[in-house]
Design a protein around this motif. Structure first.
Motif, short mmCIF file in Angstrom:
data_model
loop_
_atom_site.label_atom_id
_atom_site.label_comp_id
_atom_site.label_asym_id
_atom_site.label_seq_id
_atom_site.Cartn_x
_atom_site.Cartn_y
_atom_site.Cartn_z
N LEU A 148 0.99 -1.28 -0.02
CA LEU A 148 0.21 0.00 0.19
C LEU A 148 0.80 1.22 -0.06
O LEU A 148 0.50 2.21 -0.65
N GLY A 149 1.97 1.08 0.78
CA GLY A 149 2.93 2.36 0.55
C GLY A 149 3.41 2.77 -0.90
O GLY A 149 3.58 3.85 -1.18
N VAL A 150 3.70 1.71 -1.55
CA VAL A 150 4.16 1.92 -2.93
C VAL A 150 3.08 2.72 -3.60
O VAL A 150 3.13 3.90 -4.32
N ALA A 151 1.79 2.33 -3.41
CA ALA A 151 0.55 3.03 -4.17
C ALA A 151 0.44 4.36 -3.56
O ALA A 151 -0.12 5.45 -4.49
N LEU B 293 0.65 7.90 -5.70
CA LEU B 293 -0.72 8.84 -5.71
C LEU B 293 -0.44 10.31 -5.23
O LEU B 293 -1.18 11.11 -5.09
N GLY B 294 0.92 10.23 -4.74
CA GLY B 294 1.17 11.53 -4.08
C GLY B 294 0.88 11.76 -2.80
O GLY B 294 1.16 12.66 -2.15
N THR C 261 -0.24 8.33 5.93
CA THR C 261 -1.41 8.77 6.03
C THR C 261 -2.73 8.23 6.85
O THR C 261 -2.63 7.13 7.10
N THR C 262 -3.43 9.19 7.58
CA THR C 262 -4.47 8.21 8.41
C THR C 262 -6.01 8.60 7.58
O THR C 262 -6.95 8.79 8.32
N PHE D 35 8.48 4.93 7.51
CA PHE D 35 6.96 4.63 8.23
C PHE D 35 6.98 4.78 9.88
O PHE D 35 8.07 4.60 10.49
N ARG D 36 5.76 5.36 10.21
CA ARG D 36 5.54 5.50 11.64
C ARG D 36 4.61 4.53 12.00
O ARG D 36 3.72 4.04 11.07
N ASN D 37 4.38 4.46 13.08
CA ASN D 37 3.07 3.60 13.56
C ASN D 37 1.80 4.16 13.64
O ASN D 37 1.67 5.58 13.33
N LEU D 38 0.86 3.60 13.07
CA LEU D 38 -0.17 4.19 13.00
C LEU D 38 -1.47 3.93 14.05
O LEU D 38 -1.39 2.77 14.66
N PRO D 39 -2.62 4.75 14.11
CA PRO D 39 -3.61 4.66 15.15
C PRO D 39 -4.42 3.06 14.61
O PRO D 39 -4.41 2.83 13.69
N GLU D 40 -4.81 2.49 15.80
CA GLU D 40 -5.29 1.28 15.89
C GLU D 40 -6.32 0.99 14.59
O GLU D 40 -6.55 0.33 13.79
#
Length: 359
Positions: free
Chosen positions: A182-185, A189-190, A195-196, A336-341
């Motif tokens: 998903l990071g590649v996509a 996409l810019g 992103t959250t 990469f950072r950790n993301l909300p649950e």
């Protein structure tokens, strides 16, 4: 590049064994001196170590190494979280370390037992994922990009767009884990890796579903055989692994996509409740010795966090702009950072949606 270091590494490792009675210091692996001091259970990425150093550790310390491998941060996390497996050392990536800290899954380290930590590049200490540097010691770091076969791909790509090009249908390899794929996509996409915004994550998944008919396979370590053997033309993977593949197949090349890419750090940690914590800290200290760091760079070609290792490298390696990038390259990178649950749950559901989608 590898052959130019082989003699140096053999000499350094031989000296390390000869000096096994010494301990501590940034260039020396520790040796407690006991003939049998139990075990240390290590869980690491596949194809990510010179396995001869495991025998050397046992020879120097009397501690037997039980060594297992995994293919993604998420699979490692699942084993530790759900399966109750007992490991003493794990080597997650930055964002997963942050998640495991938040979920109280890691033990604080006793740095008195890890004196070789002094050799770690100060720029890699006290990172965002472990701001007080209580839980982790960097193992390797590097950049993500596109690996392509110059005999099979026209021109020199400079964008993630090559992974979505219909001209290469059936010749494209994609990551077999949600965060990287998903990071590649997202980058194409810019958007940010971190992103959250659910709409952006959904849009990235939609793009991957559109791409799916073009994809030969979703891979992790399988990429080595496929790219080295000319059975695929393009894949997203790590620069250190590219160097290993290119040593086998000189037709391979690497590009850093203009939309931006990932800079990652993998670091050594001790899971909560580890049964052999002192042995784990001895192992971490050993992995931060100069001779072992050199051996692991020779085997994997990832970038070492150890200052003494960089000093020993051939200039062809130490001056490689992708192995040890300058500020101009680093400006194109995002970690990469950790993301909300709730966002992590969305990643899981969107990854499932992608995998279940028809080709």
């Amino acid at each position: 590049m590898k052959k130019s270091l082989a003699l140096l590494l053999a000499t350094v490792l031989g000296l390390s064994l000869a000096l096994a009675g010494c301990s501590g210091g940034s260039g020396t692996a520790s040796q407690p001196g006991a003939a049998d001091r139990g075990v240390v259970n290590v869980y690491n990425w596949g194809v990510y170590i010179d396995e001869s150093v495991l025998d050397e550790f046992t020879a120097q310390t009397g501690i037997k190494v039980n060594y297992d491998t995994y293919e993604s941060n998420e699979s490692m996390y699942g084993v530790l979280k759900n399966d109750g497996a007992s490991y003493d050392v794990v080597i997650p990536s930055d964002y997963m370390i942050s998640r495991m800290i938040e979920e109280d899954m890691l033990e604080p380290l006793d740095f008195d037992n890890i004196p070789n930590f002094s050799d770690i590049d100060p720029n890699l200490k006290n990172p965002d994922y472990d701001p007080e540097n209580q839980y982790s010691v960097p193992y390797m770091w590097g950049l993500l990009g596109v690996i392509y076969n110059t005999a099979m791909v026209d021109g020199a790509p400079d964008s993630w767009s090559i992974l979505f090009d219909e001209n290469y249908s059936g010749q494209i390899l994609m990551f077999n884990n949600s965060r990287d794929a998903l990071g590649v996509a997202l980058k194409y996409l810019g958007y940010s890796y971190n992103t959250t915004d659910p709409a952006q994550i959904t849009a990235a998944t939609d793009l991957l579903i559109q791409q799916k008919p073009l994809v030969q396979s979703y891979v992790m370590d399988e990429i080595f055989e496929k790219m080295q053997g000319n059975s695929a033309a393009i894949g997203a993977y790590y620069y250190g692994d590219y160097l290993t593949m290119a040593d086998v197949n000189p037709d391979l090349a690497f590009c850093l996509p203009k939309e931006g890419t990932n800079l990652y750090v993998d670091a050594m940690c001790i899971p909560k409740g580890a049964e052999n914590k002192a042995n784990a800290e001895a192992f971490i200290n050993f992995m931060c010795s100069t001779s072992v760091g050199l051996a692991n760079v020779e085997e994997t070609w990832y970038s070492s966090p150890l200052l003494s290792v960089r000093e020993e490298l051939d200039p062809e390696v130490s001056e490689d702009p992708y192995a040890y990038p300058d500020d101009a390259v680093l400006e194109q990178c995002e970690s990469f950072r950790n993301l909300p649950e709730d966002i992590l749950a969305l990643y899981d559901s969107e990854w499932t949606r992608l995998k279940l989608a028809a080709n």
